[in-house]
Design an enzyme around this catalytic site. Structure first.
Site: not given
Ligand code: ACO
Length: 429
Positions: A306, A363
């Protein structure tokens, strides 16, 4: 003396005011930065940008705290119905019995759709996406009730909010009926919000659906947990559209489109698809995790991570417990719950997830509850949209009522081509 921040640019020192929120969070106010220095700030994806001051919802992502209008989400999930929560989120206070009754009356009055509007549904094929129908229909509502376009006082706003809250539920159920080729079911005057929605979803001309108390309770809680979440992608979209003075319905319709994506509300569909695949193909969760951690795979653990929570999402904690409780009471065994538990267990002990502070989000477990209620997968994000409507309305209202509100208009740092000279097509290589 009020706190300031110092910034040195081109050898000159500038003082920037510091704004402190009621919960103590601090922000450097850069609203005069460009005028004073010629510089702008660059914050790709807005991770460090406060786009507004708001009184609706507070989140402490480090501590896993979520409050609507100051009330903890745990208390609301346990004690408050969705409609009382919606009133709180939109109007900023717990409703009295009279206010509750007035709101409920308006919801009932506004539940049916204009007869001509029902004809729109005939134009959608049985493969139509319910989110597409929902977004289009919410926008179309103003064509049938222009009164809601320009609310001039509190009464108009009260009416418009009740109309949108009520009609989104009718449209959602009608879009489902359309996609499965069944006749649209009319709302009933005697049913409460959640019961009426379930009636329109699952009754048919030859069958009256009677929900169990567990189903009603679970859906109320699902909606309460989704009611608002401060400046997320869809809510920021609503505020952006509202800032141009677009009406509440057009702004909410834009919010629905923003919610649809798999990184936002669409994740509740993606989570179930992922759990189903692991289950059907008999994949080992640990091996699946290796794929998720391999950036080249382009895969993510859906329902994890998140932008704001760097600790447990309190909504996920409540939903996980509720999922167990509900399945037990309804004597349902859902194999996907076991897959989810295994994935969570592996993730919470894996350095990749621990170091990045990735925990289950709202979710991850919500789909288990929706499946137990009988909601089909392509309606999951629609359910999120119904739940999020109070938050969108409250944020629209804040923009609408702010005497200092300006149109939202971010800047950019241009990185494109320099001066180009136009060449006639015949001379281009
Ligand atoms: N699975 C694997 N790796 C992940 C995940 C995940 N679900 N989420 C983040 N990461 C990793 C990223 O690749 C990144 O890795 P790095 O540092 O090696 O580059 C690190 O964790 C930091 O993540 P960010 O990309 O900075 O996270 P951001 O804040 O941009 O994105 C998000 C948040 C979109 C929710 C992301 O965690 C994601 O895509 N999760 C899966 C989709 C999801 O569940 N969305 C629902 C969110 S809640 C809502 O909107 C209702």
């Amino acid at each position: 003396m009020s706190e300031t921040a110092k910034l040195i640019l081109d050898g000159r020192e500038y003082e920037l005011p510091v704004v402190t929120g009621t919960m103590g969070e601090k922000a450097v106010d850069i609203s005069a930065l460009r005028a004073n220095t010629g510089y702008i700030t660059l914050d790709d994806g807005y991770g460090n940008t406060g786009s507004c001051e708001s009184k609706v919802t507070f989140i402490d992502g480090e501590k896993g705290i979520l409050r609507y209008r100051g009330y903890p989400i745990e208390d609301l999930a346990k004690n408050s119905s969705f409609i009382e929560t919606a009133y709180l989120v939109i109007f900023g206070k717990l409703c009295t019995q009279q206010e509750r009754d007035d709101f409920a009356d308006l919801l009932t009055q506004n539940a049916p759709l204009h007869q001509s509007m029902l004809k729109h549904f005939d134009g959608y094929g049985s493969n139509g996406q319910p989110m597409a129908i929902l977004s289009a229909m919410v926008n179309s509502l103003t064509a049938y009730d222009p009164q809601v376009m320009h609310p001039e006082d509190e009464n108009d706003l009260f009416y418009a909010a009740a109309s949108l809250m009520s009609k989104v539920r009718t449209i959602a159920a009608a879009s489902y009926k359309t996609t499965i080729g069944e006749p649209i079911v009319y709302p009933r005057k005697d049913l409460k919000y959640v019961e009426n929605f379930l009636h329109m979803m699952f009754s048919s001309p030859y069958h009256d659906y009677e929900p169990t108390p567990e189903v009603v309770r679970a859906l109320n809680m699902f909606f309460v947990l989704h009611a608002d979440h401060e400046q997320n992608c869809s809510t920021s979209t609503v505020r952006m559209v509202a800032s141009s003075k677009a009406n509440m319905f057009a702004s909410a319709s834009a919010g629905i489109s923003a919610l649809w994506g798999r990184l936002h509300g669409g994740a509740n569909v993606a989570v179930i698809e992922m759990l189903q695949k692991i289950h059907d193909e008999g994949l080992d969760p640990a091996v699946f995790m290796d794929e998720v951690k391999d950036k080249a795979s382009g895969r993510k653990l859906m329902g994890f991570g998140h932008r704001v929570y760097k600790n447990f999402d309190p909504r996920a904690t409540i939903l996980k417990e509720a999922a167990f409780d509900m399945l037990e009471k309804m004597h349902i065994e859902d194999p996907l719950l076991d897959v989810a538990l295994k994935l969570e267990e592996v993730a919470l002990e894996d350095d990749y997830f621990v170091e990045r502070k990735l925990y289950p989000n709202v979710d991850f477990y919500s789909g288990i509850i929706l499946r137990a209620v009988g909601i089909p997968l392509d309606m999951f994000t629609v359910m999120f949209a119904i739940g999020r409507m109070p938050g969108w309305i409250a944020n629209w209202k804040e923009v609408h009522e702010d005497p200092k509100a300006r149109i939202y208009r971010p800047r950019q740092v241009y990185q494109g081509d320099l001066d180009q000279i136009w060449v006639p097509r015949s001379e281009r290589s």
